[in-house]
Design a protein around this motif. Sequence first.
Motif, mmCIF file in Angstrom:
data_model
loop_
_atom_site.group_PDB
_atom_site.id
_atom_site.type_symbol
_atom_site.label_atom_id
_atom_site.label_comp_id
_atom_site.label_asym_id
_atom_site.label_seq_id
_atom_site.Cartn_x
_atom_site.Cartn_y
_atom_site.Cartn_z
ATOM 1 N N LEU A 95 0.811 -1.215 0.000
ATOM 2 C CA LEU A 95 0.000 0.000 0.000
ATOM 3 C C LEU A 95 0.842 1.261 0.000
ATOM 4 O O LEU A 95 0.316 2.350 0.156
ATOM 5 C CB LEU A 95 -0.887 0.018 1.236
ATOM 6 N N LEU A 101 -5.599 7.332 4.073
ATOM 7 C CA LEU A 101 -6.717 6.665 4.735
ATOM 8 C C LEU A 101 -6.729 5.177 4.433
ATOM 9 O O LEU A 101 -7.080 4.362 5.275
ATOM 10 C CB LEU A 101 -8.040 7.309 4.329
ATOM 11 N N ALA A 102 -6.333 4.804 3.205
ATOM 12 C CA ALA A 102 -6.278 3.381 2.871
ATOM 13 C C ALA A 102 -5.299 2.675 3.794
ATOM 14 O O ALA A 102 -5.589 1.597 4.324
ATOM 15 C CB ALA A 102 -5.873 3.209 1.418
ATOM 16 N N ILE A 105 -6.846 2.333 7.272
ATOM 17 C CA ILE A 105 -7.869 1.287 7.359
ATOM 18 C C ILE A 105 -7.198 -0.086 7.379
ATOM 19 O O ILE A 105 -7.598 -0.976 8.137
ATOM 20 C CB ILE A 105 -8.861 1.415 6.194
ATOM 21 N N THR A 106 -6.156 -0.254 6.560
ATOM 22 C CA THR A 106 -5.411 -1.513 6.606
ATOM 23 C C THR A 106 -4.860 -1.760 8.000
ATOM 24 O O THR A 106 -4.931 -2.873 8.520
ATOM 25 C CB THR A 106 -4.229 -1.463 5.632
ATOM 26 N N GLY A 109 -7.575 -2.839 10.239
ATOM 27 C CA GLY A 109 -7.909 -4.233 9.932
ATOM 28 C C GLY A 109 -6.895 -5.178 10.531
ATOM 29 O O GLY A 109 -7.234 -6.200 11.140
ATOM 30 N N ILE A 112 -7.406 -5.463 14.301
ATOM 31 C CA ILE A 112 -8.515 -6.362 14.647
ATOM 32 C C ILE A 112 -8.103 -7.813 14.432
ATOM 33 O O ILE A 112 -8.360 -8.692 15.253
ATOM 34 C CB ILE A 112 -9.752 -6.022 13.800
ATOM 35 N N LEU B 232 -12.802 10.112 7.659
ATOM 36 C CA LEU B 232 -12.779 8.788 8.272
ATOM 37 C C LEU B 232 -13.183 8.912 9.736
ATOM 38 O O LEU B 232 -12.457 9.483 10.535
ATOM 39 C CB LEU B 232 -11.392 8.164 8.150
ATOM 40 N N ALA B 441 -15.762 -0.358 14.225
ATOM 41 C CA ALA B 441 -14.934 -1.003 13.205
ATOM 42 C C ALA B 441 -15.793 -1.868 12.289
ATOM 43 O O ALA B 441 -15.558 -1.931 11.083
ATOM 44 C CB ALA B 441 -13.842 -1.833 13.858
ATOM 45 N N LEU B 444 -17.594 0.395 9.944
ATOM 46 C CA LEU B 444 -16.633 0.877 8.957
ATOM 47 C C LEU B 444 -16.312 -0.224 7.946
ATOM 48 O O LEU B 444 -16.214 0.039 6.749
ATOM 49 C CB LEU B 444 -15.356 1.334 9.659
ATOM 50 N N VAL B 448 -16.407 0.025 3.999
ATOM 51 C CA VAL B 448 -15.178 -0.193 3.236
ATOM 52 C C VAL B 448 -15.355 -1.329 2.242
ATOM 53 O O VAL B 448 -15.008 -1.228 1.070
ATOM 54 C CB VAL B 448 -14.008 -0.513 4.187
ATOM 55 N N PHE B 452 -16.610 2.842 -0.860
ATOM 56 C CA PHE B 452 -17.001 4.147 -0.345
ATOM 57 C C PHE B 452 -18.004 4.792 -1.288
ATOM 58 O O PHE B 452 -17.778 4.884 -2.475
ATOM 59 C CB PHE B 452 -15.771 5.040 -0.224
ATOM 60 N N MET B 487 -10.651 -6.485 5.644
ATOM 61 C CA MET B 487 -10.323 -5.066 5.507
ATOM 62 C C MET B 487 -8.939 -4.890 4.896
ATOM 63 O O MET B 487 -8.737 -4.065 4.002
ATOM 64 C CB MET B 487 -10.380 -4.374 6.878
ATOM 65 N N VAL B 488 -7.981 -5.702 5.387
ATOM 66 C CA VAL B 488 -6.618 -5.588 4.862
ATOM 67 C C VAL B 488 -6.579 -5.977 3.390
ATOM 68 O O VAL B 488 -6.051 -5.242 2.544
ATOM 69 C CB VAL B 488 -5.657 -6.481 5.671
ATOM 70 N N MET B 491 -8.236 -3.468 1.044
ATOM 71 C CA MET B 491 -7.446 -2.249 0.877
ATOM 72 C C MET B 491 -6.249 -2.497 -0.036
ATOM 73 O O MET B 491 -5.849 -1.625 -0.801
ATOM 74 C CB MET B 491 -6.958 -1.754 2.241
ATOM 75 N N PRO B 495 -8.102 -0.197 -3.078
ATOM 76 C CA PRO B 495 -8.194 0.729 -1.948
ATOM 77 C C PRO B 495 -9.469 1.558 -1.922
ATOM 78 O O PRO B 495 -9.815 2.123 -0.897
ATOM 79 C CB PRO B 495 -6.982 1.647 -2.145
#
Lengths: 304, 527
Positions: A95, A101-102, A105-106, A109, A112, B232, B441, B444, B448, B452, B487-488, B491, B495
């Motif tokens: 990335l 922001l990407a 967010i990664t 993620g 989590i 965000l 989360a 979101l 995501v 978006f 999410m990972v 992205m 993205p």
Amino acid sequence: MAYFVEQLINGLTLGAIYGLIAIGYTMVYGIIGMINFAHGEIFMIGSFICLLSLMVLGLLGITWVPLALLLTLIIAMILTSMYGWTLERIAYRPLRGSPRLAALITAIGMSIFLQNYVQILQGARVRPMQPLISGGFEIMQSGDYIVSLSYLRLFIWVLTLVLMVAFTLIITRTALGRAQRACEQDRGMAALIGINVDKTISLTFVMGAALASVAGMMFLLSYGVIDFFIGFLAGIKAFTAAVLGGIGSLPGAMLGGLLIGLIEAFWSGYFTVEYKDVAAFAILVLVLIFRPTGLLGKPDIEKV
Amino acid sequence: MSTTGASMSDTAARPLDLPAVVKECGLTALVMFALAVGMVAFYTEDVPGGLEIATRFGAVVAVTLLGFFGRLAIVLLREGRPFPVLVVALPFTVLMLVALLSLNFFDAETAETLKNYLPVGDVVVNWIVVIMAGVFTLRAFWALRHTGASAKTVVDREKAMDNFAARVQRASRFIGPLLLGIAVVFPLLAFFPDSPFVPKVDRRLLDIAILVVTYVMLGWGLNIVVGLAGLLDLGYVAFYAVGAYSYALLATHYDLGFWVCLPFAGLMAATAGIILGFPVLRLRGDYLAIVTLGFGEMIRVILLNWYEFTNGPDGISGIPRPTFFGLPFSRSASDGGETFHGFFGLTYSPIDRIIFMYYVILALALITNLFTLRIRKLPIGRAWEALREDEIACRSLGMNPRNTKLTAFSIGAMFGGFAGSFFATRQGFISPESFTFVESAVILAVVVLGGFGSQIGVVLAAIILIGLPEFFRELQQYRMLAFGAAMVLIMIWRPSGLLAHREPTIRLWRERDGGPPEKTQAAEESA
């Protein structure tokens, strides 16, 4: 006065832990400009590895505390930095160059993911540990109130000091440190003069994770209980510390860590324990509004 | 990674550099081994009087081997040698699949013994391994079929995904009403429990549907903030909490009904949005995210500790249910008044209330959607989108970025508040436990994953993320793990979100007039 000194001792210990985590945030921000939200999780993983390593060493018959601590420190630093390295390699490197922001967010993620990964593998319940280092000496007495400085606190301070000196030497004196500072200033230019930027960034994550694992060990030793969720709050507070000190500045991170630790200790000592987290968040908001560059940071100019 | 862009025909001719390949795979295996030693090899068990250490060395070996062979497969595919991959991966996939599926045919005891022969103890992990092997098989198969065809570059893939998203968006003209029709009709099927022609709709299914629609509404609300205005917000759950507590406190203290409190709850949440947003909205994107996270946690801590006002961790119980124009859905009205089933002369059935709840949240969600779709066309909506694209340009055109952001933030908060008061009335009980960061989360993640700004994407994402885990209870443990991983991966892969596609709001030429195609295309790309 005695109460004040006790809170001071508490605050400095807490501050050392926050400061060590904050260095990871600030280094990563300095070099690739992203908030590594998963760094708190790395700290949590570090403290779990310390717990497991101490128990395995105990099983193997290594019960002499200094040796066990030293071995645990080395094991935890190596294994946790593998997590830091993998985190960067898998989640952040693809990335690089995409919007901020990407990347954030990664990172969320990943945070989590790691939290639940540890929860599934190590169980959701709180893990207690017997205190390893006990005892201390008396430094003050007023009336019946005795303030003592435990050996554990002393150990934490000395270890933090040693690490800070070693770390400063690495950054200022070695080729790696020079490469890192070069990447921080201009990654493209650094690549042109033959610095392996990828490797430097990876090593930044490795160093940050190693320091976080030490902080994890200190947390484990001083609180005696850990669970899979400790990384969240500690991470946010360490991030606050990094912002307070000026994100991107290494002495700033340590200073911010100590300040946050002291504020939290005095807040819970003199006001209410329940709202100590609110105090930390409030500081974060206030700093960002009134002094976004922090105490020791450089202003960040946005170009069109 | 860069070699994937090279064409296959070039690389296929190159001889395999065996030591390098072994080194690469060995390194991966080593990393996997180190990671596994840290977290997998040992774990602690509670025993009376402390902890005891337990081991899982088998899993470490399995993980290391998987790392080695997985990397080997990737390298072979990259070097244009899909055949050996296919030969190994296909039988492996088939065997594992058969083994896993056959577990269902044995009684519990036999299945338990059979499980010991699987590479990893846990069934779900086995499934992950199978899916990985299956993906390799498919990739290898694909590569064999298309020898000589160049692999897709990142740009190609992005374009293909964008085309797909555009098609979905155009198709949403049909999919939207279709989904809406299903959503409206489906609870009515509950009235035909014994009919063989109707799929069975029971209370559990309705509960799941209510949950999914609640998240769709939250996703649409957050989409105003994140998708349209590009802010965000990691503390969206704070407004959800404000809405829920506003209704709960008003209802329990002043004996007000749901419909009276609903606008008020939205207003409270919007006010909270303005108060929280005003000082921080000038911050840059990632700082703003962290600060909103801080606010979310602050509100939760306050709810937890302000015992006199919020009842602290014990929460508020006995929150009244909504009424149908004053007619309650209970068996008998408390003050001798009329009830819903009494008024319409129906027999009492508890499912009536659930169905009513479902329609309430569906209506709220649709209002959110309609509002978003309309406001996008208004100057304020366009200002949001412009601000998302380039704040500095907007400021130089004389726009007030703070006020513009503040409207988006507070309107998003208002819908969060509506959803919150619905949550309170549905549960009948709320406590600070329900408003943690994880909840933010999850919302979101819905936005995501959907992409978006894509309204239909949010619906699909909510169905997948919220609905599926509810059906597969054994997956519950892995739900958040999968959230994080998704999410990972999204992205990294795309993205802007899976179904994100931005149509230009204004065109110089209408599409059916043709217009210069190169120009519109260029405009789209720069957008």
